[in-house]
Design a protein around this motif. Structure first.
Motif, PDB file in Angstrom:
ATOM      1  N   UNK A   1       0.873  -1.412  -0.131  1.00  0.00           N
ATOM      2  CA  UNK A   1       0.048   0.060   0.412  1.00  0.00           C
ATOM      3  C   UNK A   1       0.657   0.873   0.261  1.00  0.00           C
ATOM      4  N   UNK A   2       0.811   2.515  -0.681  1.00  0.00           N
ATOM      5  CA  UNK A   2       0.839   3.682  -1.379  1.00  0.00           C
ATOM      6  C   UNK A   2       0.812   5.065  -0.648  1.00  0.00           C
ATOM      7  N   UNK A   3      -0.043   4.133   0.472  1.00  0.00           N
ATOM      8  CA  UNK A   3      -0.572   6.028   0.973  1.00  0.00           C
ATOM      9  C   UNK A   3       0.247   6.261   2.301  1.00  0.00           C
ATOM     10  N   UNK A   4       1.469   5.553   2.377  1.00  0.00           N
ATOM     11  CA  UNK A   4       2.408   6.215   3.551  1.00  0.00           C
ATOM     12  C   UNK A   4       3.342   7.174   3.052  1.00  0.00           C
ATOM     13  N   UNK A   5       3.681   6.573   1.643  1.00  0.00           N
ATOM     14  CA  UNK A   5       4.985   7.060   0.683  1.00  0.00           C
ATOM     15  C   UNK A   5       5.196   8.562   0.837  1.00  0.00           C
ATOM     16  N   UNK A   6       6.381   9.076   1.230  1.00  0.00           N
ATOM     17  CA  UNK A   6       6.431  10.087   1.428  1.00  0.00           C
ATOM     18  C   UNK A   6       7.790  10.816   0.435  1.00  0.00           C
ATOM     19  N   UNK A   7       8.496   9.675   0.044  1.00  0.00           N
ATOM     20  CA  UNK A   7       8.776   9.709  -1.455  1.00  0.00           C
ATOM     21  C   UNK A   7       9.582   9.111  -2.463  1.00  0.00           C
ATOM     22  N   UNK A   8       9.209   9.800  -3.495  1.00  0.00           N
ATOM     23  CA  UNK A   8       9.221   8.022  -4.768  1.00  0.00           C
ATOM     24  C   UNK A   8      11.053   8.167  -5.471  1.00  0.00           C
ATOM     25  N   UNK A   9      11.058   6.920  -5.458  1.00  0.00           N
ATOM     26  CA  UNK A   9      12.663   7.155  -5.952  1.00  0.00           C
ATOM     27  C   UNK A   9      12.853   6.317  -7.380  1.00  0.00           C
ATOM     28  N   UNK A  10      13.240   7.145  -9.010  1.00  0.00           N
ATOM     29  CA  UNK A  10      13.662   6.529 -10.236  1.00  0.00           C
ATOM     30  C   UNK A  10      14.216   6.182 -10.031  1.00  0.00           C
TER      31      UNK A  10
ATOM     32  N   UNK B   1      15.825   6.109 -17.011  1.00  0.00           N
ATOM     33  CA  UNK B   1      15.976   5.519 -19.124  1.00  0.00           C
ATOM     34  C   UNK B   1      15.986   4.863 -19.344  1.00  0.00           C
ATOM     35  N   UNK B   2      16.486   3.701 -18.578  1.00  0.00           N
ATOM     36  CA  UNK B   2      16.264   2.378 -18.696  1.00  0.00           C
ATOM     37  C   UNK B   2      15.284   2.165 -19.146  1.00  0.00           C
ATOM     38  N   UNK B   3      14.638   1.905 -17.221  1.00  0.00           N
ATOM     39  CA  UNK B   3      13.186   1.787 -17.597  1.00  0.00           C
ATOM     40  C   UNK B   3      12.132   2.051 -18.120  1.00  0.00           C
ATOM     41  N   UNK B   4      12.476   3.159 -19.248  1.00  0.00           N
ATOM     42  CA  UNK B   4      11.949   3.342 -20.027  1.00  0.00           C
ATOM     43  C   UNK B   4      12.073   2.432 -21.511  1.00  0.00           C
ATOM     44  N   UNK B   5      12.993   2.788 -21.843  1.00  0.00           N
ATOM     45  CA  UNK B   5      13.475   1.603 -22.787  1.00  0.00           C
ATOM     46  C   UNK B   5      13.055   0.055 -23.232  1.00  0.00           C
ATOM     47  N   UNK B   6      12.738  -0.640 -21.504  1.00  0.00           N
ATOM     48  CA  UNK B   6      12.839  -1.763 -21.364  1.00  0.00           C
ATOM     49  C   UNK B   6      11.293  -2.271 -21.206  1.00  0.00           C
ATOM     50  N   UNK B   7      10.690  -0.974 -21.902  1.00  0.00           N
ATOM     51  CA  UNK B   7       9.186  -1.051 -21.620  1.00  0.00           C
ATOM     52  C   UNK B   7       8.137  -0.466 -20.684  1.00  0.00           C
ATOM     53  N   UNK B   8       8.844  -0.297 -19.179  1.00  0.00           N
ATOM     54  CA  UNK B   8       8.146   0.010 -18.518  1.00  0.00           C
ATOM     55  C   UNK B   8       7.533   0.895 -18.514  1.00  0.00           C
ATOM     56  N   UNK B   9       7.284   2.121 -19.060  1.00  0.00           N
ATOM     57  CA  UNK B   9       6.756   3.577 -19.181  1.00  0.00           C
ATOM     58  C   UNK B   9       4.832   3.568 -18.001  1.00  0.00           C
ATOM     59  N   UNK B  10       4.389   2.011 -18.689  1.00  0.00           N
ATOM     60  CA  UNK B  10       2.846   2.305 -18.729  1.00  0.00           C
ATOM     61  C   UNK B  10       2.886   2.515 -17.087  1.00  0.00           C
ATOM     62  N   UNK B  11       3.765   1.254 -16.406  1.00  0.00           N
ATOM     63  CA  UNK B  11       3.441   0.581 -14.790  1.00  0.00           C
ATOM     64  C   UNK B  11       3.916   2.043 -14.051  1.00  0.00           C
ATOM     65  N   UNK B  12       5.370   2.315 -14.219  1.00  0.00           N
ATOM     66  CA  UNK B  12       5.228   3.632 -14.058  1.00  0.00           C
ATOM     67  C   UNK B  12       4.718   4.413 -13.652  1.00  0.00           C
ATOM     68  N   UNK B  13       3.886   5.032 -14.705  1.00  0.00           N
ATOM     69  CA  UNK B  13       2.759   5.968 -14.818  1.00  0.00           C
ATOM     70  C   UNK B  13       1.621   5.778 -14.150  1.00  0.00           C
ATOM     71  N   UNK B  14       1.294   4.523 -13.456  1.00  0.00           N
ATOM     72  CA  UNK B  14       0.805   4.052 -13.347  1.00  0.00           C
ATOM     73  C   UNK B  14       0.937   3.797 -11.576  1.00  0.00           C
ATOM     74  N   UNK B  15       2.304   3.135 -11.416  1.00  0.00           N
ATOM     75  CA  UNK B  15       2.794   3.180  -9.749  1.00  0.00           C
ATOM     76  C   UNK B  15       2.088   4.644  -9.164  1.00  0.00           C
ATOM     77  N   UNK B  16       3.415   5.935 -10.674  1.00  0.00           N
ATOM     78  CA  UNK B  16       2.770   7.540  -9.577  1.00  0.00           C
ATOM     79  C   UNK B  16       1.671   7.681  -9.606  1.00  0.00           C
ATOM     80  N   UNK B  17       0.330   7.283 -10.759  1.00  0.00           N
ATOM     81  CA  UNK B  17      -0.284   7.310 -10.152  1.00  0.00           C
ATOM     82  C   UNK B  17      -1.824   7.283  -8.991  1.00  0.00           C
ATOM     83  N   UNK B  18      -1.091   6.022  -8.296  1.00  0.00           N
ATOM     84  CA  UNK B  18      -1.310   5.734  -7.284  1.00  0.00           C
ATOM     85  C   UNK B  18      -1.066   6.305  -5.759  1.00  0.00           C
TER      86      UNK B  18
END
Length: 611
Positions: free
Chosen positions: A159-168, A172-189
């Motif tokens: 659960x992400x309710x208590x997250x105070x800091x998010x670090x990527x 660039x490597x994550x985007x090259x590997x096709x994780x863009x949708x996953x990253x955006x979904x996580x950030x939206x939550x």
């Protein structure tokens, strides 16, 4: 693009040599841990990154691998944690499990004196039940890969309710590997009130899109390097006949007395082949690639870090996140398909002010690609001379003599063996025969098929009359052994037009322009794919001219991953956003299976039968 970057506040202050971690307002427990780790002064990315993160600002850190960025975000993350709250307060996303494990290990070292603080790494290939149990017991910092983080979010075990800091990390490597949708979904939550820290080696348009959408008034910290490669690394390349690469690599290991080294290949199959060859020759080698189970990968890395294994052979993706001290040399068995991979590879030696070596073995189909790498890094790499068999014999003899000298001078129990020489004399052997036999058993050096051969490409070109040289009309594509396949004459002896030669009339020049007599005249709308030959199937590849892909990249990837002869690959039509390539009907399934989830030019691609 420039306007987007200018909209971000940039800090580029020089770091004073006398600056210390105390100057950064780091707490006493962290300072003590940093001292235990042997650090006295912060690196540039740490000195510029820690203060704004501690101040609660969103930060974009642009820095290459090996600049100390884990501590740059790890130290402020630890300062942020409320130990009393057993909820996840920091989430770190990494592209690979190796990097996730490395980040977790470093943060645990930094948290050595933060009693009660818990760190958990979550990634695919590890037991999800174990991870669920650990998360339920309460953790403060979670480090994971996007896919496994999404799995736990869907199961409601993270659960992400208590997250105070998010670090990527390595965004660039994550985007090259096709994780863009996953990253955006996580950030939206994520909670609205949080810090978002992003580290990337490059500031591409997709990266800037994420920063604009999910960060608030970020500070850009840019570690600028005049050269992409470390000056402490001695870079040398050797033009080698492909069949002799293992032999040349072994000679270099002996010549330079290398103790710990990384060997990089472009395919999983090649990794297994080289490991087998090295082990047969008596070297302690292990392989690392995507087909290994996590327990196997952990075992391989444990042996390499402890020195039980001194040669690690790996693919680029599998090696992501490897951080081992005192690597003597990096050997590029295959020249990487992407220029940035070369920088990442050789950056694993010559760290912390130490010297290192980077040896690249360039085959006849890799010379053009290696020239592009030198242009990209802006470093002139010296051409080396391949050591001869006699050179290696001489070096081993000299080392053997030195070992004997040290044994005689230091060992006090040699009298236990005084009778051995007498006994061997009584058996009818001369002193010369005895010494020669002992030396041979100790050195273990035998003549093989390469002992009396010239292994350099120069000799190969002379034997073939220059037919395969880059500038003499020969193909420079991976796996192409017959010039006629793309040369001036077709199989039936007739001439081919310019569109059927080399990269073709629609190929790309190095400056991005189209090539051929009618350069720039045609667009994708004007062009029609060529007729397919009999018994060939046309495949669609989701990468094209806009990705700076060349026919050689397509051939190298398909032939290498699917283990098919490059010469069997047919027509290649490169369009702006996609490529069409013909392959024999009987290998279609093999190609599709081998390329599933793989990359070309560092970009994950989708390959399917063209409609």
């Amino acid at each position: 693009m420039n306007q987007e970057i200018e909209a971000v506040q940039e800090i580029a202050k020089p770091v004073a040599p006398q600056r210390t971690f105390e100057d950064l307002n780091v707490s006493e427990p962290i300072l003590k841990a940093v001292t235990d780790m042997g650090f006295t002064h912060p690196s540039p990315i740490q000195a510029e990154g820690i203060p704004p993160i501690l101040a609660g600002r969103d930060v974009i850190g642009q820095a290459q691998t090996g600049t100390g960025k884990t501590a740059a975000f790890g130290i402020p993350a630890l300062e942020l944690i409320d130990i009393e709250s057993r909820q996840p307060q920091v989430l770190v996303l990494c592209p690979t499990r190796e990097l996730a494990l490395q980040v977790a290990d470093e943060i645990k070292k930094l948290a050595k004196y933060k009693k009660g603080l818990r760190v958990e790494s979550i990634y695919g290939g590890d037991s999800i039940e174990r991870q669920i149990k650990s998360l339920k017991s309460g953790v403060h910092i979670v480090i994971g890969t996007p896919g496994r983080v999404m799995d736990h979010m869907e199961r409601r075990t993270l659960k992400l309710d208590s997250i105070r800091m998010m670090i990527l990390d390595e965004a660039d490597e994550m985007l090259d590997m096709g994780f863009r949708e996953d990253i955006e979904s996580i950030l939206e939550e994520m909670p609205e009130e949080r810090q978002t820290i992003l580290f990337s080696a490059t500031m591409s348009k997709p990266i800037m899109t994420i920063t604009q959408r999910f960060q608030k008034d970020p500070v850009l910290i840019k570690v600028v390097k005049n050269e992409l490669t470390n000056k402490n690394i001695e870079q040398v390349y050797f033009e080698v006949k492909p069949k002799a690469k293992v032999e040349v690599m072994c000679r270099l290991i002996d010549m330079h007395n290398l103790k710990l080294m990384l060997v990089f290949c472009n395919t999983k199959k090649r990794v297994d082949e080289i490991v087998e060859d090295l082990q047969i020759r008596g070297y302690q080698a292990e392989g690392l690639h995507g087909d290994l189970r996590q327990a196997q990968r952990n075992n391989v890395m444990s042996k390499f870090r402890s020195g039980v294994t001194n040669i690690l052979v790996a693919t680029d993706v599998a090696a992501r996140g490897i951080d081992v001290d005192d690597v003597d040399a990096v050997i590029n068995y295959d020249i990487p398909l992407d220029e940035e991979y070369y920088v990442h590879r050789i950056g694993r030696t010559g760290r912390a002010g130490k010297s290192g070596k980077a040896f690249s073995m360039v085959g006849k189909d890799e010379k053009y690609r290696f020239r592009e790498i030198q242009n990209y890094t802006k470093v002139k790499v010296e051409k080396g001379v391949i050591p001869t068999f006699e050179d290696i014999v001489g070096i081993r003899k000299a080392r053997f003599i030195e070992q004997i000298r040290e044994t005689i001078e230091k060992d006090k129990d040699l009298n236990l063996y005084d009778d051995m020489l007498t006994n061997l004399h009584h058996a009818g052997f001369t002193t010369e025969q005895i010494v020669a036999a002992l030396v041979k058993r100790s050195m273990g050096l035998e003549k093989n098929e390469f002992a009396d051969q010239n292994l350099a490409l120069d000799d190969d070109r002379r034997e073939r009359g220059g037919r395969l040289g880059d500038r003499e009309g020969g193909s420079r594509f991976a796996g192409r052994e017959e010039r006629g396949r793309f040369g001036d004459r077709s199989r039936d002896g007739g001439s081919r037009d310019g569109a059927r030669r080399g990269e073709g009339r629609f190929g790309r020049d190095r400056d991005g322009g189209t090539r051929g007599e009618e350069r720039g005249r045609f667009s994708d709308r004007d062009r029609q794919p060529r007729e397919r030959e009999a018994n060939m199937v046309r495949l669609f590849v989701s990468i094209g001219r806009r990705d700076f892909v060349r026919p050689g990249d397509i051939v190298g990837a398909l032939a290498g991953e699917a283990n098919i002869p490059g010469g069997t690959i047919g027509h290649i039509d490169i369009f702006d956003k996609h490529t069409l390539v013909d392959v024999p009907r009987d290998v279609v399934t093999r190609v599709l299976d081998a390329m599933e989830g793989n990359t070309i030019k560092g970009r994950r691609v989708n390959i399917e039968v063209a409609r």
